[in-house]
Design an enzyme around this catalytic site. Structure first.
Site, short mmCIF file in Angstrom:
data_model
loop_
_atom_site.label_atom_id
_atom_site.label_comp_id
_atom_site.label_asym_id
_atom_site.label_seq_id
_atom_site.Cartn_x
_atom_site.Cartn_y
_atom_site.Cartn_z
CD GLU A 175 -2.94 -1.29 2.13
OE1 GLU A 175 -4.14 -0.93 2.00
OE2 GLU A 175 -2.44 -1.50 3.39
CD GLU B 293 -3.30 -6.19 3.70
OE1 GLU B 293 -2.38 -5.47 3.75
OE2 GLU B 293 -3.19 -7.08 2.80
#
Length: 252
Positions: free
Chosen positions: A115, A135
């Site tokens: 990210e 995740e």
């Protein structure tokens, strides 16, 4: 001769040059996992580059960009921490820096590390680079920009494969979907990032700042934001100097 100074923080190495900063994520014992100390130090970097805009090159130490957020810290975070946007606010600030950000990615860029790379304006990679957001396997989601930045970068089908089906892109796959702009051997990665920064630096800094701001503006702001930005540039000294030099080179 290029002058530079280098300083070492708790989690970062920072090289300051007249026209750019090179910031190296440096927690090799945990593959440069992003912890709260790194977040705070990257905010310090952002504050400096907001005050005096320069190009930012982000990279990682020891053959890894960032293998994710620090899981030991994530395990202890609760609802209030998520709502505080610890990582997402930092990555938004990095994306919003006045001048371009180049992520030079070697090795893993996973989870929060991916990210962080998505928040850059450009991504360069080595053949051993890997991009992914695992995740879901930890019972959480990619909540620091991947759910919307990744779709903008690579399109919905590939973004869903990464976010919902655990796909990890290697360097060639990332190049094919244009997540990265080029792939270089590890010893050529930083020179390539500096070459890109050199190309960026040949343009007028104010023109770059306003172009980047207009690029990231919401659709409803166009065309007004473009026209206002151009009005500012039409009055700048750089516009007259650069156009005069162009015409003189052409003999006009």
């Amino acid at each position: 001769m290029t002058t530079s100074s280098t300083r070492t923080l708790t989690t970062l190495r920072v090289e300051e040059r007249p026209d750019r900063w090179v910031v190296t994520l440096d927690r090799p014992e945990v593959r440069n996992a992003i912890d709260r100390a790194m977040v705070d130090e990257l905010h310090e970097v952002c504050a400096a580059l907001e005050a005096v805009p320069k190009v930012l090159i982000l990279t990682g130490a020891n053959g890894t960009f960032a293998a994710g957020a620090d899981i030991a810290q994530l395990r202890e975070r609760r609802r209030e921490d998520a709502l505080a946007g610890i990582n997402s606010s930092l990555f938004a600030r990095i994306q919003g820096l006045p001048l371009p950000v180049v992520a030079a990615v070697d090795g893993y860029a996973l989870g929060g590390g991916a990210e962080l790379a998505y928040a850059a304006d450009f991504r360069l990679a080595t053949p051993r680079a890997r991009f992914g957001n695992p995740e879901g396997g930890l019972g959480i989601m990619a909540a620091a920009g991947a759910t919307w930045r990744l779709k903008e970068l690579v399109g919905e089908p590939v973004a869903k494969e990464i976010l919902l089906a655990g796909r990890v892109l290697d360097a060639d796959e990332a190049l094919a979907v244009r997540l990265v702009t080029a792939v270089h051997e590890p010893d050529e990665l930083l020179p390539a990032a500096h070459a890109l920064a050199d190309r960026i630096g040949r343009s007028d800094a104010l023109a770059l700042r306003l172009t980047k701001a207009a690029f990231h503006a919401p659709a409803a702001a166009h065309p007004l934001i473009d026209e206002v930005a151009q009005a500012v540039l039409f009055e700048s000294e750089a516009k007259f100097e650069r156009m005069t030099a162009f015409l003189e080179r052409k003999g006009r």
